[in-house]
Structures are given as C-alpha cells and as structure tokens.
Write a protein that holds these residues in place. Structure first.
Motif, PDB file in Angstrom:
ATOM      1  N   UNK A  77      98.422  18.752  45.519  1.00 22.77           N
ATOM      2  CA  UNK A  77      99.689  19.370  45.891  1.00 22.77           C
ATOM      3  C   UNK A  77     100.741  18.289  46.036  1.00 22.77           C
ATOM      4  N   UNK A  78     101.986  18.670  45.820  1.00 23.47           N
ATOM      5  CA  UNK A  78     103.064  17.751  46.135  1.00 23.47           C
ATOM      6  C   UNK A  78     104.100  18.449  46.991  1.00 23.47           C
ATOM      7  N   UNK A  79     104.866  17.630  47.687  1.00 21.71           N
ATOM      8  CA  UNK A  79     105.690  18.123  48.777  1.00 21.71           C
ATOM      9  C   UNK A  79     107.102  17.543  48.705  1.00 21.71           C
ATOM     10  N   UNK A  80     108.006  18.291  49.293  1.00 16.24           N
ATOM     11  CA  UNK A  80     109.365  17.809  49.467  1.00 16.24           C
ATOM     12  C   UNK A  80     109.734  18.016  50.926  1.00 16.24           C
ATOM     13  N   UNK A  81     109.739  16.929  51.682  1.00 19.94           N
ATOM     14  CA  UNK A  81     110.160  16.988  53.077  1.00 19.94           C
ATOM     15  C   UNK A  81     111.667  16.841  53.116  1.00 19.94           C
ATOM     16  N   UNK A  82     112.324  17.837  53.680  1.00 21.97           N
ATOM     17  CA  UNK A  82     113.783  17.849  53.709  1.00 21.97           C
ATOM     18  C   UNK A  82     114.246  17.771  55.156  1.00 21.97           C
ATOM     19  N   UNK A  83     115.057  16.793  55.471  1.00 23.89           N
ATOM     20  CA  UNK A  83     115.584  16.625  56.817  1.00 23.89           C
ATOM     21  C   UNK A  83     117.100  16.600  56.786  1.00 23.89           C
ATOM     22  N   UNK A  84     117.689  16.761  57.958  1.00 25.62           N
ATOM     23  CA  UNK A  84     119.152  16.767  58.072  1.00 25.62           C
ATOM     24  C   UNK A  84     119.772  17.671  57.008  1.00 25.62           C
ATOM     25  N   UNK A  85     119.260  18.872  56.926  1.00 26.23           N
ATOM     26  CA  UNK A  85     119.718  19.798  55.894  1.00 26.23           C
ATOM     27  C   UNK A  85     121.172  20.190  56.102  1.00 26.23           C
ATOM     28  N   UNK A  86     121.855  20.408  54.982  1.00 28.69           N
ATOM     29  CA  UNK A  86     123.270  20.768  54.984  1.00 28.69           C
ATOM     30  C   UNK A  86     123.444  22.099  54.268  1.00 28.69           C
ATOM     31  N   UNK A  87     124.505  22.829  54.573  1.00 28.51           N
ATOM     32  CA  UNK A  87     124.723  24.102  53.871  1.00 28.51           C
ATOM     33  C   UNK A  87     124.738  23.947  52.354  1.00 28.51           C
ATOM     34  N   UNK A  88     125.193  22.823  51.857  1.00 29.78           N
ATOM     35  CA  UNK A  88     125.232  22.613  50.401  1.00 29.78           C
ATOM     36  C   UNK A  88     123.845  22.392  49.795  1.00 29.78           C
ATOM     37  N   UNK A  89     122.821  22.297  50.640  1.00 28.17           N
ATOM     38  CA  UNK A  89     121.451  22.232  50.139  1.00 28.17           C
ATOM     39  C   UNK A  89     120.891  23.623  49.829  1.00 28.17           C
ATOM     40  N   UNK A  90     121.629  24.649  50.174  1.00 26.83           N
ATOM     41  CA  UNK A  90     121.189  26.016  49.920  1.00 26.83           C
ATOM     42  C   UNK A  90     121.011  26.246  48.424  1.00 26.83           C
ATOM     43  N   UNK A  91     119.812  26.681  48.046  1.00 25.20           N
ATOM     44  CA  UNK A  91     119.487  26.874  46.634  1.00 25.20           C
ATOM     45  C   UNK A  91     118.070  27.408  46.525  1.00 25.20           C
ATOM     46  N   UNK A  92     117.710  27.816  45.320  1.00 22.46           N
ATOM     47  CA  UNK A  92     116.309  28.060  45.003  1.00 22.46           C
ATOM     48  C   UNK A  92     115.722  26.737  44.518  1.00 22.46           C
ATOM     49  N   UNK A  93     114.624  26.343  45.105  1.00 23.21           N
ATOM     50  CA  UNK A  93     113.987  25.068  44.778  1.00 23.21           C
ATOM     51  C   UNK A  93     112.769  25.315  43.897  1.00 23.21           C
ATOM     52  N   UNK A  94     112.635  24.499  42.868  1.00 27.82           N
ATOM     53  CA  UNK A  94     111.540  24.623  41.913  1.00 27.82           C
ATOM     54  C   UNK A  94     110.769  23.318  41.814  1.00 27.82           C
ATOM     55  N   UNK A  95     109.451  23.433  41.695  1.00 31.64           N
ATOM     56  CA  UNK A  95     108.664  22.270  41.353  1.00 31.64           C
ATOM     57  C   UNK A  95     108.338  22.338  39.860  1.00 31.64           C
TER      58      UNK A  95
END
Length: 129
Positions: A77-95
C-alpha cells in the motif's frame, strides 16, 4: 493491477488526513507511483510521485512541506499524509501506478493522465474554511 484509494473526508482548514492506496498485482520497486488530484472545473494535477528510477518522492510546489508520500512494501500500500490542509486542497484524489520506465529527470514531468496506466477510483477530500 488494481488500485483502491480510501481515506478521504471532510476536515477543517489546518487539519490532517491520510489517504491510502491498496495495490495488488504489482511490484512496488518496478512501478512509478503517484498521487493526483482534480478539483471541480480544473485539470488533474500531480501532487506527489516517485518514478521507477528515483529514490525519493517528489512533491508539487503547492503541497511541498505539508504532504508526505510513503510506501509500505509489507502491505503493498502507499499513503499520502496530508497536514495543514487548506481549502484549496479540496479535490478528488487519485492514486496511480505505471510499470514503464520513462526517460525523465523527475516523475513530476509525468503529469498527464496517460502517463500512468493504472488508476484508483478516487477519494474526495473537502477542506472547510
């Protein structure tokens, strides 16, 4: 090859989320891997990646210092740890993953959908202000 992304959700600005991508049918070291995102009305954007020939993950400028891409060889498995999120990070995320060795200096150059053969289904991340 199958990829299944999960872990999205609704979070307040400044919060954190960890996205997961469960992979089957591939050998980690032989595949380029990446995380992309697509916001409404915008093109799909590369977030983070690692090419078959690279040792280190690469990050887009908008997430550098806030997101961390890791891989777990024991669980495939692989991961994306996201911190200090901002409204502009809003999206559908794809691996995404691809077995082809590309003649590029950085996986960030592989930014188009056809650069990756296999895609997860996407997981929604919404950051409220």
């Amino acid at each position: 090859v199958q990829l299944q992304a999960s872990g999205g959700g609704l979070v307040q600005a400044g919060g954190s989320l960890r996205l997961s991508c469960a992979a089957s049918g591939l050998t980690f070291r032989s595949y380029a891997m990446g995380w992309f995102r697509q916001a409404p009305g915008k093109e799909r954007e590369i977030v983070s990646c690692i090419a078959n020939t690279e040792k280190w993950m690469q990050y887009g400028d908008s997430v550098k210092g806030r997101f961390t891409f890791t891989r777990d060889y024991t669980t495939n498995a692989f991961y994306l740890q996201m911190t200090n999120l901002k409204p502009e990070d809003t999206a559908v995320y794809y691996c995404a993953a691809d077995p082809t060795v590309k003649a590029v200096s950085s996986c960030l150059q592989l930014r188009l959908p056809y650069d990756y053969a296999f895609w997860g289904q996407g997981t929604q991340v919404t950051v409220s202000s």
